[in-house]
Scaffold this motif. Structure first.
Motif, PDB file in Angstrom:
ATOM      1  N   GLN A 198       0.910  -1.879   0.024  1.00  0.00           N
ATOM      2  CA  GLN A 198      -0.299   0.141  -0.225  1.00  0.00           C
ATOM      3  C   GLN A 198       0.551   1.447   0.332  1.00  0.00           C
ATOM      4  N   LEU A 199       1.822   1.499   0.739  1.00  0.00           N
ATOM      5  CA  LEU A 199       3.011   2.254   0.799  1.00  0.00           C
ATOM      6  C   LEU A 199       3.553   2.518  -0.672  1.00  0.00           C
ATOM      7  N   GLY A 200       4.054   1.578  -0.817  1.00  0.00           N
ATOM      8  CA  GLY A 200       4.200   1.685  -2.192  1.00  0.00           C
ATOM      9  C   GLY A 200       3.750   2.796  -3.168  1.00  0.00           C
ATOM     10  N   ARG A 201       2.460   2.042  -3.406  1.00  0.00           N
ATOM     11  CA  ARG A 201       1.141   2.594  -4.594  1.00  0.00           C
ATOM     12  C   ARG A 201       0.850   3.933  -4.365  1.00  0.00           C
ATOM     13  N   ARG A 202       1.331   4.977  -2.711  1.00  0.00           N
ATOM     14  CA  ARG A 202       0.966   5.905  -2.188  1.00  0.00           C
ATOM     15  C   ARG A 202       2.212   6.433  -2.729  1.00  0.00           C
ATOM     16  N   ILE A 203       3.668   5.815  -2.785  1.00  0.00           N
ATOM     17  CA  ILE A 203       4.703   6.864  -2.856  1.00  0.00           C
ATOM     18  C   ILE A 203       4.113   6.577  -5.042  1.00  0.00           C
ATOM     19  N   ASP A 204       4.136   6.263  -5.570  1.00  0.00           N
ATOM     20  CA  ASP A 204       3.800   6.020  -6.600  1.00  0.00           C
ATOM     21  C   ASP A 204       2.554   7.008  -7.275  1.00  0.00           C
ATOM     22  N   ASP A 205       1.828   7.144  -6.810  1.00  0.00           N
ATOM     23  CA  ASP A 205       0.760   7.775  -6.918  1.00  0.00           C
ATOM     24  C   ASP A 205       1.134   9.516  -6.634  1.00  0.00           C
ATOM     25  N   LEU A 206       2.028   9.255  -5.670  1.00  0.00           N
ATOM     26  CA  LEU A 206       2.780  11.226  -5.166  1.00  0.00           C
ATOM     27  C   LEU A 206       3.509  11.205  -6.657  1.00  0.00           C
ATOM     28  N   ARG A 207       4.278  10.036  -7.023  1.00  0.00           N
ATOM     29  CA  ARG A 207       5.324  11.083  -7.601  1.00  0.00           C
ATOM     30  C   ARG A 207       4.371  10.567  -8.894  1.00  0.00           C
ATOM     31  N   GLU A 208       3.387  10.656  -9.362  1.00  0.00           N
ATOM     32  CA  GLU A 208       2.796  10.608 -10.563  1.00  0.00           C
ATOM     33  C   GLU A 208       2.011  12.016 -10.814  1.00  0.00           C
ATOM     34  N   ASP A 209       1.478  12.381  -8.820  1.00  0.00           N
ATOM     35  CA  ASP A 209       0.909  13.874  -8.803  1.00  0.00           C
ATOM     36  C   ASP A 209       1.994  14.394  -8.814  1.00  0.00           C
ATOM     37  N   PHE A 210       3.319  14.575  -8.506  1.00  0.00           N
ATOM     38  CA  PHE A 210       4.848  15.478  -8.738  1.00  0.00           C
ATOM     39  C   PHE A 210       4.742  15.652  -9.974  1.00  0.00           C
ATOM     40  N   ARG A 211       4.794  14.434 -11.151  1.00  0.00           N
ATOM     41  CA  ARG A 211       4.785  14.554 -12.701  1.00  0.00           C
ATOM     42  C   ARG A 211       3.860  15.473 -12.493  1.00  0.00           C
ATOM     43  N   ASP A 212       2.553  15.802 -12.913  1.00  0.00           N
ATOM     44  CA  ASP A 212       1.721  16.211 -13.014  1.00  0.00           C
ATOM     45  C   ASP A 212       1.862  17.915 -12.798  1.00  0.00           C
ATOM     46  N   MET A 213       2.321  17.747 -11.210  1.00  0.00           N
ATOM     47  CA  MET A 213       2.649  19.579 -10.812  1.00  0.00           C
ATOM     48  C   MET A 213       3.429  20.179 -11.758  1.00  0.00           C
ATOM     49  N   LYS A 214       4.492  18.900 -12.110  1.00  0.00           N
ATOM     50  CA  LYS A 214       5.904  19.508 -12.870  1.00  0.00           C
ATOM     51  C   LYS A 214       5.548  19.958 -14.111  1.00  0.00           C
ATOM     52  N   ALA A 215       4.520  19.207 -15.179  1.00  0.00           N
ATOM     53  CA  ALA A 215       4.280  19.566 -16.354  1.00  0.00           C
ATOM     54  C   ALA A 215       2.947  21.021 -16.136  1.00  0.00           C
ATOM     55  N   GLU A 216       2.205  20.761 -15.185  1.00  0.00           N
ATOM     56  CA  GLU A 216       1.194  21.921 -14.745  1.00  0.00           C
ATOM     57  C   GLU A 216       2.773  23.691 -14.910  1.00  0.00           C
ATOM     58  N   PHE A 217       3.252  23.175 -14.426  1.00  0.00           N
ATOM     59  CA  PHE A 217       4.218  24.365 -13.975  1.00  0.00           C
ATOM     60  C   PHE A 217       4.606  25.172 -15.385  1.00  0.00           C
ATOM     61  N   HIS A 218       5.492  23.740 -15.841  1.00  0.00           N
ATOM     62  CA  HIS A 218       5.795  24.235 -16.760  1.00  0.00           C
ATOM     63  C   HIS A 218       4.949  25.601 -17.890  1.00  0.00           C
ATOM     64  N   THR A 219       3.767  24.593 -17.936  1.00  0.00           N
ATOM     65  CA  THR A 219       3.284  24.986 -18.873  1.00  0.00           C
ATOM     66  C   THR A 219       2.774  26.479 -18.111  1.00  0.00           C
ATOM     67  N   PHE A 220       2.719  26.933 -17.100  1.00  0.00           N
ATOM     68  CA  PHE A 220       2.391  27.829 -16.827  1.00  0.00           C
ATOM     69  C   PHE A 220       3.559  28.901 -16.905  1.00  0.00           C
ATOM     70  N   LYS A 221       5.088  28.405 -16.603  1.00  0.00           N
ATOM     71  CA  LYS A 221       5.457  28.923 -17.450  1.00  0.00           C
ATOM     72  C   LYS A 221       5.934  29.419 -18.576  1.00  0.00           C
ATOM     73  N   ASP A 222       5.033  28.883 -19.497  1.00  0.00           N
ATOM     74  CA  ASP A 222       5.933  29.475 -20.486  1.00  0.00           C
ATOM     75  C   ASP A 222       4.690  30.265 -20.404  1.00  0.00           C
ATOM     76  N   VAL A 223       3.189  29.795 -20.578  1.00  0.00           N
ATOM     77  CA  VAL A 223       2.459  31.063 -20.773  1.00  0.00           C
ATOM     78  C   VAL A 223       2.895  32.873 -19.269  1.00  0.00           C
ATOM     79  N   VAL A 224       3.135  32.267 -18.921  1.00  0.00           N
ATOM     80  CA  VAL A 224       3.747  33.837 -18.290  1.00  0.00           C
ATOM     81  C   VAL A 224       5.018  34.211 -18.895  1.00  0.00           C
ATOM     82  N   ASN A 225       6.398  33.215 -19.637  1.00  0.00           N
ATOM     83  CA  ASN A 225       7.311  34.346 -20.134  1.00  0.00           C
ATOM     84  C   ASN A 225       6.393  34.711 -21.608  1.00  0.00           C
ATOM     85  N   SER A 226       5.630  33.878 -22.242  1.00  0.00           N
ATOM     86  CA  SER A 226       4.582  34.389 -23.724  1.00  0.00           C
ATOM     87  C   SER A 226       4.565  36.024 -23.404  1.00  0.00           C
TER      88      SER A 226
END
Length: 80
Positions: free
Chosen positions: A33-61
């Motif tokens: 269960q802990l392993g699944r939760r860690i995997d979910d957190l990693r996936e959420d972090f990847r999503d947040m990182k992608a959203e941040f890069h999109t936000f950064k691109d919008v702000v830069n434009s």
């Protein structure tokens, strides 16, 4: 009397073995269960990182567009 001690010892060993098996099974389930939760957190972090890069691109434009508008205003001011 000796058979009672042997029976008590045997009973203790069986009970302890059962408790150890249950404990190991519990740790295994918890680790899965802990392993699944860690995997979910990693996936959420990847999503947040992608959203941040999109936000950064919008702000830069937006800053680039603002910089262009300021440059146009400065050119008009210098043309007068």
């Amino acid at each position: 009397m000796e058979s009672i001690v042997d029976s008590a010892t045997l009973n203790t060993i069986i009970s302890t073995s059962g408790a150890v098996i249950v404990g190991i099974a519990g740790m295994y389930i918890s680790s899965n269960q802990l392993g699944r939760r860690i995997d979910d957190l990693r996936e959420d972090f990847r999503d947040m990182k992608a959203e941040f890069h999109t936000f950064k691109d919008v702000v830069n434009s937006k800053f680039a567009a603002l910089d262009l508008e300021i440059a146009k205003l400065m050119d008009r001011r210098n043309d007068r």
